[in-house]
Design an enzyme around this catalytic site. Structure first.
Site, PDB file in Angstrom:
ATOM      1  N   ASP A 219       0.817  -1.212   0.000  1.00  0.00           N
ATOM      2  CA  ASP A 219       0.000   0.000   0.000  1.00  0.00           C
ATOM      3  C   ASP A 219       0.856   1.269   0.000  1.00  0.00           C
ATOM      4  O   ASP A 219       2.030   1.241   0.362  1.00  0.00           O
ATOM      5  CB  ASP A 219      -0.867   0.052   1.276  1.00  0.00           C
ATOM      6  N   ASP A 220       0.218   2.357  -0.362  1.00  0.00           N
ATOM      7  CA  ASP A 220       0.713   3.728  -0.185  1.00  0.00           C
ATOM      8  C   ASP A 220       1.794   4.153  -1.178  1.00  0.00           C
ATOM      9  O   ASP A 220       2.267   5.275  -1.125  1.00  0.00           O
ATOM     10  CB  ASP A 220       1.232   3.994   1.243  1.00  0.00           C
ATOM     11  N   HIS A 270      -5.753   2.675  -4.165  1.00  0.00           N
ATOM     12  CA  HIS A 270      -5.782   2.946  -2.722  1.00  0.00           C
ATOM     13  C   HIS A 270      -6.245   4.390  -2.486  1.00  0.00           C
ATOM     14  O   HIS A 270      -5.867   4.996  -1.501  1.00  0.00           O
ATOM     15  CB  HIS A 270      -4.389   2.690  -2.139  1.00  0.00           C
ATOM     16  N   HIS A 274      -5.228   9.283   0.061  1.00  0.00           N
ATOM     17  CA  HIS A 274      -5.241   8.614   1.369  1.00  0.00           C
ATOM     18  C   HIS A 274      -6.138   9.308   2.391  1.00  0.00           C
ATOM     19  O   HIS A 274      -5.827   9.410   3.574  1.00  0.00           O
ATOM     20  CB  HIS A 274      -3.821   8.454   1.930  1.00  0.00           C
ATOM     21  N   HIS A 361       3.787  -2.068   3.200  1.00  0.00           N
ATOM     22  CA  HIS A 361       3.862  -0.761   2.546  1.00  0.00           C
ATOM     23  C   HIS A 361       5.206  -0.650   1.832  1.00  0.00           C
ATOM     24  O   HIS A 361       6.249  -0.761   2.481  1.00  0.00           O
ATOM     25  CB  HIS A 361       3.708   0.358   3.594  1.00  0.00           C
TER      26      HIS A 361
HETATM   27 ZN    ZN Z   1      -2.661   3.178   3.195  1.00  0.00          ZN
END
Ligand code: ZN
Length: 412
Positions: A219-220, A270, A274, A361
């Site tokens: 993620d991210d 995603h 955020h 991540h």
């Molecule tokens: Zn995230």
């Protein structure tokens, strides 16, 4: 009457059309179709996510096309035809044989068969020397299995003549050319040559059914620094992961996105920035959801197949705007908090079970290092890493838009 030069010239650039495969999602289909009053070229062949395998296929197919095209202009009294079609023989979820039937009609008809066997989890071509033990003279073993009616036609079995074969769960099938239009096949049951098979191939047979699957997700990102390091390591280990990317990162690192896509990883959304989507009004949430897909579309020509809401937060409004499933996770090692590769990796390794989704991540180098340790250890334990898409479709399930996947098991 000779074919005008112009026609031949036009053929120099063959138009290859790529379409999804009807029955399989681990390869697509390329087709070439040219038809005019002098000739028809009708060619289809599979296209995998592995460059090396595609080269192997092209090196088999393209000489037939080149040969046909080079010879066509001097003789044009008939309508000539080259047809290359293929049959897919599935050995397991990852292992496929492609058998090409090549029909070439110029002055006379000629018929040929070419075959390739690919492991689409590792990008390896499987050859007979990968099936039989290295010390075994497999030409001799196979020669003893030739049926009498084929033996009567006097085929000469040599290593190169034995390059045409397919494998299914029970048999090795050999295609042997008797003369230009006569190709015969015969089967060698694996259990009749079992002691001569390589143990790595036997384990492929045995592991076929109940392989443990696991999905590793990031993620991210993408990051311009840590994601390329991760991609190198995944490539080295032949692992496909799934990237839940932020719109802001996609915008900043389009080249990394291109790599993620071209190397066969799962493409996840995603959100753009955020934000906690449940705290936004519906229009603002829609923008967060749609913007990454628009960016992905402009960079790689496709959009995400899975969505992970920031913080795992969603509600019915969020679900209703989805055109893909919502993917949460089963194992969360809090990598963003600990930033300790060993601690993160050990937590995942201790908790890993068949069917799990791992959350990491790719913006932290400690998470990337942990991922490598996890992959190497779980590989030894017989896990296979797949994309989230493959995991949720493992039993033929078709996920619905907005459907939530988390496998009901939380850690910590
Ligand atoms: Zn995230």
């Amino acid at each position: 009457m000779a074919v005008p030069q112009k026609e031949v010239k036009d053929l120099q650039t063959l138009h290859v059309v790529n379409t999804p495969s009807d029955n399989y999602n681990n390869f697509t289909e390329n087709s070439i179709f040219v038809e005019n009053e002098f000739y028809t070229i009708d060619v289809k062949y599979p296209c995998t996510s592995f460059e090396n395998l595609n080269k192997i296929t092209e090196n088999l197919i393209y000489p037939y096309i080149d040969n046909f095209r080079q010879q066509i202009d001097s003789k044009a009294e008939n309508t000539y035809k080259l047809s290359i079609q293929y049959e897919t023989i599935k050995y397991s979820d990852d292992m496929f044989n492609f058998k090409f039937d090549i029909y070439d009609f110029r002055d006379t008809e000629s018929f040929n068969i070419e075959t390739v066997t690919f492991d689409l989890s590792t990008g390896e071509q499987i050859l007979l020397e990968n099936i039989f033990k290295p010390e075994i003279d497999y030409v001799n073993i196979i020669s003893q299995k030739v049926p009498l009616e084929i033996l009567a036609k006097n085929p000469i079995l040599t290593k190169s003549k034995l390059s045409h074969f397919t494998v299914d769960k029970q048999n090795l099938t050999i295609y042997t050319q008797i003369n230009s239009n006569d190709i015969q096949s015969f089967k060698v049951p694996f259990n009749s040559v079992f002691n001569n098979l390589q143990s790595s191939f036997i384990s492929k047979i045995e592991n076929n059914e109940n392989q443990k699957l696991i999905a590793i997700t990031f993620d991210d990102g993408p990051s311009g620094v840590t994601t390329p390091v991760l991609l190198d390591g995944l490539k080295e280990r032949n692992v496909k992961a799934t990237f839940f990317m932020l719109g802001t990162g996609i915008e900043k690192y389009p080249d990394v996105v291109k790599r993620i896509y071209s190397e066969g990883h799962g493409i996840g959304n995603h959100s753009y920035g955020h934000k906690n989507l449940v705290k936004l009004d519906i229009e603002a949430a829609k923008v967060q959801y749609n913007a990454p897909n628009e960016l992905l579309n402009s960079i790689v020509g496709t959009h995400s197949t899975v969505f992970r809401p920031p913080y795992g937060n969603y509600n019915d409004n969020i679900k209703s705007m989805m055109d893909t499933p919502i993917i949460l996770w089963d194992i969360d090692p809090y990598d963003w908090k600990y930033k300790d590769a060993d601690k993160i990796a050990n937590h995942i390794i201790e908790n890993a079970q068949d069917g799990d989704i791992i959350l990491l991540h790719d913006i932290y180098s400690t998470s990337v290092q942990a991922a490598f340790k996890v992959i190497d250890t779980l590989h030894q334990q017989g896990f296979k890493f797949v994309t989230v898409d493959e995991l949720i479709r493992r039993n033929g399930n078709e996920p619905n838009a907005g459907e939530v996947f988390r496998f009901e098991r939380k850690s910590e």
